[in-house]
Design an enzyme around this catalytic site. Structure first.
Site, PDB file in Angstrom:
ATOM      1  CE  LYS A  11      -3.602  -2.777   2.031  1.00 27.00           C
ATOM      2  NZ  LYS A  11      -4.820  -2.866   2.820  1.00 27.00           N
ATOM      3  CD  GLU A  96      -6.686  -0.275   1.091  1.00 26.61           C
ATOM      4  OE1 GLU A  96      -5.623  -0.056   0.481  1.00 26.61           O
ATOM      5  OE2 GLU A  96      -6.758  -1.031   2.091  1.00 26.61           O
ATOM      6  N   GLY A 172      -7.339  -4.866   7.149  1.00 21.78           N
ATOM      7  CA  GLY A 172      -6.751  -3.952   8.129  1.00 21.78           C
ATOM      8  C   GLY A 172      -7.536  -3.872   9.428  1.00 21.78           C
ATOM      9  CB  SER A 211      -6.902  -9.537   9.073  1.00 21.85           C
ATOM     10  OG  SER A 211      -7.316  -8.176   9.150  1.00 21.85           O
TER      11      SER A 211
HETATM   12  P1  13P Z   1      -4.344  -6.455   5.612  1.00 23.56           P
HETATM   13  O1  13P Z   1      -3.546  -7.743   5.481  1.00 23.56           O
HETATM   14  O2  13P Z   1      -3.593  -5.359   6.272  1.00 23.56           O
HETATM   15  O3  13P Z   1      -5.697  -6.709   6.200  1.00 23.56           O
HETATM   16  O4  13P Z   1      -4.599  -5.938   4.113  1.00 23.56           O
HETATM   17  C1  13P Z   1      -5.089  -6.813   3.163  1.00 23.56           C
HETATM   18  C2  13P Z   1      -5.055  -6.158   1.853  1.00 23.56           C
HETATM   19  O5  13P Z   1      -5.787  -5.211   1.593  1.00 23.56           O
HETATM   20  C3  13P Z   1      -4.091  -6.656   0.866  1.00 23.56           C
HETATM   21  O6  13P Z   1      -4.316  -6.124  -0.390  1.00 23.56           O
END
Ligand code: 13P
Length: 248
Positions: A11, A96, A172, A211
């Site tokens: 990200k 996102e 997340g 997660s």
């Molecule tokens: P997390 O592993 O932080 O939940 O994020 C997952 C994600 O959006 C991967 O593209």
């Protein structure tokens, strides 16, 4: 047997110094990994990371791409540029981007086609929100997201796709889909792919994201249609990313 893929989605995280230490630690901790591995890094760091990953089993990916080949699209990055910089993968349609940047099923399909035409591997993200899950709409929403891409594909494209099922409510948040919840959606997705081309569908890697951590990776990755993970937070810590790679 499909080979598993563990892909980190950094990200909008990283700086030159931390990228260097993270990738050094990851590479130092890898011993003959049994799965494919990738890191999808912020666009400005692709060149730096390519240098840091030279000769490594860790492949490089980007997090988004333009639907267009070239031209007056200020701020956009073309698939051809990503290919030239050594990317193998491109994440497309992350939730996102759908939520904050107006991406639609149609734009995701368009980008997927562009990426395939350029010879890169798209990691197409799909997933439902909490309200959609609670409303019993998971299969409808995820099915629509998958269908939009399938309808745009040319002959022979299907087996080149990677799909990531990422329930939005699990990203997340520390909330993970149970292995069975994820498996059910993965099986539904594979069924859709199979209705187009069963042989190709059997080759497509369907990743779980949301997660995924060292303590839940093994159970998730043990499910028959879960072929890897798209890892957010845990991809930013070498020990956690390595532990997930070991679980695969
Ligand atoms: P997390 O592993 O932080 O939940 O994020 C997952 C994600 O959006 C991967 O593209």
């Amino acid at each position: 047997m499909r080979r598993k893929l563990i892909a980190g989605n950094w990200k909008m995280n990283g700086r030159m110094a931390t990228n260097e230490s993270l990738l050094a630690e990851i590479q130092a901790g890898l011993s003959q990994p049994a799965c494919s591995i990738a890191v999808c890094v912020p666009a400005p760091y692709i060149v730096q990371c390519r240098g840091l990953l030279a000769g490594s089993p860790v492949d490089l990916g980007a997090q988004d791409v333009s639907a267009y080949e070239a031209g007056a699209y200020t701020g956009e990055v073309a698939a051809g540029m990503l290919a030239e910089l050594g990317c193998k993968y491109v994440i497309i349609g992350h939730s996102e981007r759908r939520a904050y940047h107006g991406e639609t099923d149609a734009s995701v399909a368009q980008k997927t086609v562009r990426v395939l035409q350029t010879g890169l591997t798209p990691i197409v993200c799909v997933g439902e929100t909490l309200a959609e899950r609670e409303g019993g709409l998971t299969n409808t929403i995820v099915g629509q997201q998958v269908d939009a891409v399938l309808e745009a594909l040319g002959a022979g494209d299907l087996e080149k796709l990677v799909i990531a099922y990422e329930p939005v409510w699990a990203i997340g948040t520390g909330k993970t889909a149970t292995p069975q919840m994820a498996q059910d959606v993965h099986a539904m997705i594979r069924g859709k792919l199979a209705s187009k081309d069963a042989a190709a569908a059997a080759k497509v890697q369907i990743l779980y994201g949301g997660s995924m951590k060292p303590d839940n990776a093994k159970e998730l990755l043990a499910m028959s249609d879960i072929d890897g993970g798209l890892i957010g937070g845990a991809a930013l810590k070498a020990v956690d990313f390595l532990a997930i790679i070991s679980a695969a």
